[in-house]
Design a protein around this motif. Structure first.
Motif, PDB file in Angstrom:
ATOM      1  N   ILE A 116     -17.090  52.977 -19.678  1.00  0.00           N
ATOM      2  CA  ILE A 116     -17.229  53.541 -18.336  1.00  0.00           C
ATOM      3  C   ILE A 116     -16.368  54.782 -18.121  1.00  0.00           C
ATOM      4  N   THR A 117     -15.142  54.778 -18.596  1.00  0.00           N
ATOM      5  CA  THR A 117     -14.203  55.867 -18.314  1.00  0.00           C
ATOM      6  C   THR A 117     -14.747  57.241 -18.708  1.00  0.00           C
ATOM      7  N   PRO A 118     -15.246  57.455 -19.926  1.00  0.00           N
ATOM      8  CA  PRO A 118     -15.775  58.781 -20.246  1.00  0.00           C
ATOM      9  C   PRO A 118     -17.046  59.123 -19.464  1.00  0.00           C
ATOM     10  N   TRP A 119     -17.850  58.113 -19.142  1.00  0.00           N
ATOM     11  CA  TRP A 119     -19.050  58.374 -18.349  1.00  0.00           C
ATOM     12  C   TRP A 119     -18.677  58.884 -16.959  1.00  0.00           C
ATOM     13  N   LEU A 120     -17.684  58.252 -16.342  1.00  0.00           N
ATOM     14  CA  LEU A 120     -17.247  58.688 -15.013  1.00  0.00           C
ATOM     15  C   LEU A 120     -16.652  60.096 -15.063  1.00  0.00           C
ATOM     16  N   THR A 121     -15.942  60.416 -16.127  1.00  0.00           N
ATOM     17  CA  THR A 121     -15.389  61.763 -16.290  1.00  0.00           C
ATOM     18  C   THR A 121     -16.519  62.792 -16.330  1.00  0.00           C
ATOM     19  N   THR A 122     -17.565  62.495 -17.081  1.00  0.00           N
ATOM     20  CA  THR A 122     -18.725  63.393 -17.164  1.00  0.00           C
ATOM     21  C   THR A 122     -19.371  63.572 -15.790  1.00  0.00           C
ATOM     22  N   LEU A 123     -19.616  62.471 -15.096  1.00  0.00           N
ATOM     23  CA  LEU A 123     -20.282  62.541 -13.795  1.00  0.00           C
ATOM     24  C   LEU A 123     -19.419  63.235 -12.752  1.00  0.00           C
ATOM     25  N   SER A 124     -18.116  63.028 -12.820  1.00  0.00           N
ATOM     26  CA  SER A 124     -17.205  63.663 -11.870  1.00  0.00           C
ATOM     27  C   SER A 124     -17.280  65.186 -11.953  1.00  0.00           C
ATOM     28  N   ALA A 125     -17.514  65.690 -13.134  1.00  0.00           N
ATOM     29  CA  ALA A 125     -17.584  67.145 -13.329  1.00  0.00           C
ATOM     30  C   ALA A 125     -18.879  67.752 -12.809  1.00  0.00           C
ATOM     31  N   ILE A 126     -19.915  66.934 -12.581  1.00  0.00           N
ATOM     32  CA  ILE A 126     -21.207  67.522 -12.184  1.00  0.00           C
ATOM     33  C   ILE A 126     -21.740  67.058 -10.838  1.00  0.00           C
ATOM     34  N   TRP A 127     -21.281  65.938 -10.316  1.00  0.00           N
ATOM     35  CA  TRP A 127     -21.833  65.436  -9.059  1.00  0.00           C
ATOM     36  C   TRP A 127     -21.240  66.130  -7.846  1.00  0.00           C
ATOM     37  N   PRO A 128     -22.093  66.489  -6.886  1.00  0.00           N
ATOM     38  CA  PRO A 128     -21.614  67.031  -5.601  1.00  0.00           C
ATOM     39  C   PRO A 128     -21.506  65.911  -4.562  1.00  0.00           C
ATOM     40  N   ASN A 129     -20.945  66.229  -3.398  1.00  0.00           N
ATOM     41  CA  ASN A 129     -21.086  65.362  -2.230  1.00  0.00           C
ATOM     42  C   ASN A 129     -22.535  65.485  -1.784  1.00  0.00           C
ATOM     43  N   VAL A 130     -23.079  64.460  -1.161  1.00  0.00           N
ATOM     44  CA  VAL A 130     -24.438  64.556  -0.647  1.00  0.00           C
ATOM     45  C   VAL A 130     -24.413  64.485   0.877  1.00  0.00           C
ATOM     46  N   LYS A 131     -25.364  65.142   1.459  1.00  0.00           N
ATOM     47  CA  LYS A 131     -25.527  65.171   2.913  1.00  0.00           C
ATOM     48  C   LYS A 131     -26.848  64.504   3.281  1.00  0.00           C
ATOM     49  N   LYS A 132     -26.924  64.036   4.488  1.00  0.00           N
ATOM     50  CA  LYS A 132     -28.155  63.445   5.004  1.00  0.00           C
ATOM     51  C   LYS A 132     -29.300  64.428   4.785  1.00  0.00           C
ATOM     52  N   GLY A 133     -30.392  63.939   4.215  1.00  0.00           N
ATOM     53  CA  GLY A 133     -31.566  64.769   3.961  1.00  0.00           C
ATOM     54  C   GLY A 133     -31.621  65.354   2.556  1.00  0.00           C
ATOM     55  N   ASP A 134     -30.508  65.306   1.811  1.00  0.00           N
ATOM     56  CA  ASP A 134     -30.520  65.823   0.437  1.00  0.00           C
ATOM     57  C   ASP A 134     -31.469  64.995  -0.423  1.00  0.00           C
ATOM     58  N   ARG A 135     -32.170  65.690  -1.293  1.00  0.00           N
ATOM     59  CA  ARG A 135     -33.035  65.034  -2.271  1.00  0.00           C
ATOM     60  C   ARG A 135     -32.398  65.208  -3.633  1.00  0.00           C
ATOM     61  N   LEU A 136     -32.241  64.099  -4.309  1.00  0.00           N
ATOM     62  CA  LEU A 136     -31.571  64.076  -5.590  1.00  0.00           C
ATOM     63  C   LEU A 136     -32.537  63.606  -6.661  1.00  0.00           C
ATOM     64  N   ILE A 137     -32.379  64.125  -7.875  1.00  0.00           N
ATOM     65  CA  ILE A 137     -33.288  63.710  -8.935  1.00  0.00           C
ATOM     66  C   ILE A 137     -32.555  63.532 -10.251  1.00  0.00           C
TER      67      ILE A 137
END
Length: 187
Positions: A116-137
């Motif tokens: 899990i630790t390296p996966w979370l590091t990878t995701l932390s570098a690319i994920w933004p905050n999301v706002k109501k109405g955002d579409r994610l894919i």
């Protein structure tokens, strides 16, 4: 329940303007729309994939997100198949909360801290905050996952292990949300 609804801050996707209009198009606009659709679908074929199933995650009285699973055939054949998971958020969610929820879901699925630790590091570098109405894919092709923001890739393609573990949060038979899974895979 808090964990999964927080999880889904993958990428913001919005339809190109030529695909999003609700007004009756003129001949020129129709031609422009057709051109835009051809351009988008040739570069991003998942726009044309068929819906397998749809689900809404509700927590208490609140709807958290609407989700849609798409595949080239409109049928789900397993975690390794080509698929797109599209999320439309109905609430604002902070990136750190999403990472925490992802960690909780992976622990629920039995992944180790060393995985899990390296996966979370990878995701932390690319994920933004999301706002109501955002579409994610999240798109998985040939076992490799990719996040998108609009029509632009967000980060690099993911390893096969991260790809598989990420989609397992929704589609594994061991998911924390079996009813959501059933709706998404149309069972």
């Amino acid at each position: 329940m808090r964990a999964l609804w927080l999880l889904l801050s993958l990428v913001v996707i919005t339809a190109p303007p030529a695909l999003a209009s609700n007004q009756a198009p003129t001949i020129t606009e129709t031609s422009n729309k057709e051109s835009a659709i051809k351009s988008v679908t040739s570069q991003y074929p998942w726009y044309q994939w068929k819906t397998v199933g749809q689900a809404t995650l509700t927590w208490g009285l609140w709807d958290i997100y609407n989700s849609e699973l798409k595949t080239p055939t409109g049928k789900y054949s397993g975690l390794d198949s080509n698929l797109a998971l599209i999320i439309r958020y109905l609430r604002d969610i902070d990136k750190d909360d999403l990472l925490q929820a992802t960690n909780e879901q992976w622990q629920h699925l039995g992944y180790s801290k060393q995985q899990i630790t390296p996966w979370l590091t990878t995701l932390s570098a690319i994920w933004p905050n999301v706002k109501k109405g955002d579409r994610l894919i999240f798109v998985q092709r040939n076992g490799i996952g990719q996040f998108y923001q609009g029509t632009q890739p967000l980060g690099k393609p993911l390893s096969k292990s991260l790809t598989r573990s990420f989609i397992a949060i929704w589609l594994s038979p061991k998911t924390d949300y079996p009813e959501l899974r059933k709706q998404l895979i149309n069972q």
